[in-house]
Write a protein that holds these residues in place. Structure first.
Motif, PDB file in Angstrom:
ATOM      1  N   MET A   1     -60.544  41.542  15.124  1.00 31.28           N
ATOM      2  CA  MET A   1     -61.641  41.907  15.992  1.00 31.28           C
ATOM      3  C   MET A   1     -61.156  41.902  17.432  1.00 31.28           C
ATOM      4  N   VAL A   2     -61.494  42.951  18.177  1.00 26.50           N
ATOM      5  CA  VAL A   2     -61.063  43.081  19.559  1.00 26.50           C
ATOM      6  C   VAL A   2     -62.040  42.356  20.459  1.00 26.50           C
ATOM      7  N   ASN A   3     -61.509  41.514  21.282  1.00 30.72           N
ATOM      8  CA  ASN A   3     -62.310  40.788  22.268  1.00 30.72           C
ATOM      9  C   ASN A   3     -62.509  41.711  23.466  1.00 30.72           C
ATOM     10  N   PRO A   4     -63.755  42.034  23.857  1.00 29.95           N
ATOM     11  CA  PRO A   4     -63.979  42.969  24.966  1.00 29.95           C
ATOM     12  C   PRO A   4     -63.363  42.481  26.287  1.00 29.95           C
ATOM     13  N   SER A   5     -63.257  41.191  26.467  1.00 26.51           N
ATOM     14  CA  SER A   5     -62.662  40.693  27.709  1.00 26.51           C
ATOM     15  C   SER A   5     -61.143  40.724  27.666  1.00 26.51           C
ATOM     16  N   ASN A   6     -60.548  40.891  26.465  1.00 23.56           N
ATOM     17  CA  ASN A   6     -59.099  40.984  26.341  1.00 23.56           C
ATOM     18  C   ASN A   6     -58.778  42.043  25.290  1.00 23.56           C
ATOM     19  N   PRO A   7     -58.643  43.296  25.721  1.00 22.03           N
ATOM     20  CA  PRO A   7     -58.390  44.369  24.750  1.00 22.03           C
ATOM     21  C   PRO A   7     -57.028  44.254  24.067  1.00 22.03           C
ATOM     22  N   PHE A   8     -56.135  43.408  24.574  1.00 24.31           N
ATOM     23  CA  PHE A   8     -54.822  43.243  23.977  1.00 24.31           C
ATOM     24  C   PHE A   8     -54.749  42.020  23.078  1.00 24.31           C
ATOM     25  N   GLY A   9     -55.889  41.456  22.752  1.00 21.83           N
ATOM     26  CA  GLY A   9     -55.919  40.249  21.947  1.00 21.83           C
ATOM     27  C   GLY A   9     -55.307  40.424  20.571  1.00 21.83           C
ATOM     28  N   ALA A  10     -55.429  41.606  19.981  1.00 20.50           N
ATOM     29  CA  ALA A  10     -54.897  41.851  18.643  1.00 20.50           C
ATOM     30  C   ALA A  10     -53.421  42.261  18.684  1.00 20.50           C
ATOM     31  N   PHE A  11     -52.881  42.431  19.867  1.00 20.56           N
ATOM     32  CA  PHE A  11     -51.489  42.858  20.015  1.00 20.56           C
ATOM     33  C   PHE A  11     -50.558  41.703  19.701  1.00 20.56           C
ATOM     34  N   ASP A  12     -49.618  41.957  18.781  1.00 17.61           N
ATOM     35  CA  ASP A  12     -48.635  40.939  18.408  1.00 17.61           C
ATOM     36  C   ASP A  12     -47.246  41.497  18.697  1.00 17.61           C
ATOM     37  N   PRO A  13     -46.636  41.096  19.830  1.00 11.20           N
ATOM     38  CA  PRO A  13     -45.333  41.665  20.201  1.00 11.20           C
ATOM     39  C   PRO A  13     -44.217  41.347  19.202  1.00 11.20           C
ATOM     40  N   GLN A  14     -44.375  40.313  18.414  1.00 11.40           N
ATOM     41  CA  GLN A  14     -43.336  39.983  17.435  1.00 11.40           C
ATOM     42  C   GLN A  14     -43.269  41.025  16.330  1.00 11.40           C
ATOM     43  N   ASN A  15     -44.378  41.675  16.057  1.00 12.41           N
ATOM     44  CA  ASN A  15     -44.411  42.684  15.001  1.00 12.41           C
ATOM     45  C   ASN A  15     -44.393  44.112  15.550  1.00 12.41           C
ATOM     46  N   MET A  16     -44.142  44.230  16.833  1.00 15.13           N
ATOM     47  CA  MET A  16     -44.206  45.527  17.493  1.00 15.13           C
ATOM     48  C   MET A  16     -43.219  46.529  16.896  1.00 15.13           C
ATOM     49  N   PHE A  17     -42.050  46.089  16.494  1.00 14.27           N
ATOM     50  CA  PHE A  17     -41.034  46.994  15.980  1.00 14.27           C
ATOM     51  C   PHE A  17     -40.811  46.828  14.480  1.00 14.27           C
ATOM     52  N   ASP A  18     -41.786  46.283  13.789  1.00 16.48           N
ATOM     53  CA  ASP A  18     -41.695  46.146  12.339  1.00 16.48           C
ATOM     54  C   ASP A  18     -41.808  47.539  11.726  1.00 16.48           C
ATOM     55  N   PRO A  19     -40.759  48.009  11.042  1.00 18.71           N
ATOM     56  CA  PRO A  19     -40.769  49.382  10.511  1.00 18.71           C
ATOM     57  C   PRO A  19     -41.926  49.655   9.564  1.00 18.71           C
ATOM     58  N   GLU A  20     -42.291  48.680   8.752  1.00 13.68           N
ATOM     59  CA  GLU A  20     -43.385  48.901   7.803  1.00 13.68           C
ATOM     60  C   GLU A  20     -44.714  49.061   8.525  1.00 13.68           C
ATOM     61  N   GLN A  21     -44.948  48.223   9.537  1.00 14.76           N
ATOM     62  CA  GLN A  21     -46.198  48.348  10.284  1.00 14.76           C
ATOM     63  C   GLN A  21     -46.236  49.661  11.061  1.00 14.76           C
ATOM     64  N   LEU A  22     -45.089  50.060  11.623  1.00 13.08           N
ATOM     65  CA  LEU A  22     -45.026  51.319  12.350  1.00 13.08           C
ATOM     66  C   LEU A  22     -45.309  52.481  11.403  1.00 13.08           C
ATOM     67  N   ALA A  23     -44.702  52.473  10.233  1.00  7.38           N
ATOM     68  CA  ALA A  23     -44.939  53.534   9.250  1.00  7.38           C
ATOM     69  C   ALA A  23     -46.407  53.556   8.830  1.00  7.38           C
ATOM     70  N   ALA A  24     -46.997  52.378   8.607  1.00  8.46           N
ATOM     71  CA  ALA A  24     -48.407  52.308   8.216  1.00  8.46           C
ATOM     72  C   ALA A  24     -49.303  52.848   9.326  1.00  8.46           C
ATOM     73  N   ALA A  25     -48.989  52.499  10.569  1.00  9.37           N
ATOM     74  CA  ALA A  25     -49.785  52.987  11.690  1.00  9.37           C
ATOM     75  C   ALA A  25     -49.687  54.503  11.814  1.00  9.37           C
ATOM     76  N   LEU A  26     -48.505  55.048  11.623  1.00 11.63           N
ATOM     77  CA  LEU A  26     -48.335  56.499  11.691  1.00 11.63           C
ATOM     78  C   LEU A  26     -49.075  57.195  10.557  1.00 11.63           C
ATOM     79  N   ARG A  27     -49.009  56.610   9.346  1.00 13.04           N
ATOM     80  CA  ARG A  27     -49.760  57.192   8.226  1.00 13.04           C
ATOM     81  C   ARG A  27     -51.251  57.137   8.510  1.00 13.04           C
ATOM     82  N   GLY A  28     -51.690  56.045   9.139  1.00 11.76           N
ATOM     83  CA  GLY A  28     -53.103  55.898   9.478  1.00 11.76           C
ATOM     84  C   GLY A  28     -53.572  56.954  10.478  1.00 11.76           C
ATOM     85  N   GLN A  29     -52.654  57.463  11.273  1.00 14.76           N
ATOM     86  CA  GLN A  29     -52.985  58.501  12.242  1.00 14.76           C
ATOM     87  C   GLN A  29     -52.809  59.906  11.663  1.00 14.76           C
ATOM     88  N   GLY A  30     -52.494  59.983  10.384  1.00 15.87           N
ATOM     89  CA  GLY A  30     -52.354  61.277   9.726  1.00 15.87           C
ATOM     90  C   GLY A  30     -50.994  61.924   9.925  1.00 15.87           C
TER      91      GLY A  30
END
Length: 163
Positions: A1-30
């Protein structure tokens, strides 16, 4: 859930370059299937080209620094020789003429040396830029080939079967 006072609250820099998450995000965008191995290899080649360009630039700057040191040494030798020539006996008119001649020669050498150093710098920059330009062209060809290959696979999968 995104906190309106902190839009980057869900951002996890440790997983930023995880290939599986990147692939999933790209698939999610079509975007579709992403060949992460191919993507990683392309980036590896990009970094190799960048390292090569840096080496070419460093070599050029090293040659430039060596030439500047050589010019400085020559200039010091010429200045010492000129001082010796100025200290020799002679009429004031002879000394003035010699001084004008020496100044003219020094000015011409300075212009020539500046031109040579500028050309060396330009050459080094162009050679480094050429390495990057070649890699960019190759990379664009690779992407185009992948896109053509992926498009043909998608077209084949969308064709109605003749059965």
């Amino acid at each position: 859930m995104v906190n309106p006072s902190n839009p980057f609250g869900a951002f996890d820099p440790q997983n930023m370059f995880d290939p599986e998450q990147l692939a999933a995000a790209l698939r999610g965008q079509g975007v579709g299937a992403v060949d992460m191995g191919s993507l990683v290899e392309a980036q590896k080649r990009n970094l190799e080209a960048l390292a090569q360009a840096n080496q070419v630039a460093a070599d050029g700057m090293r040659a430039l620094a060596q030439r500047q040191a050589e010019i400085l040494r020559q200039g010091m030798e010429q200045a010492a020789s000129a001082m010796g020539a100025m200290l020799q006996s002679g009429s004031p008119e002879d000394k003035a003429a010699r001084q004008a001649e020496l100044a003219k020669g020094a000015f011409e050498r300075a212009i020539s040396n500046a031109r040579e150093l500028a050309e060396m710098t330009t050459r080094a920059q162009n050679e480094a830029g050429d390495v990057i330009a070649r890699r960019m062209a190759t990379s664009m060809e690779e992407r185009s080939e992948e896109h053509t290959s992926n498009s043909s696979h998608v077209s084949e999968s969308r064709m109605p079967s003749s059965a």
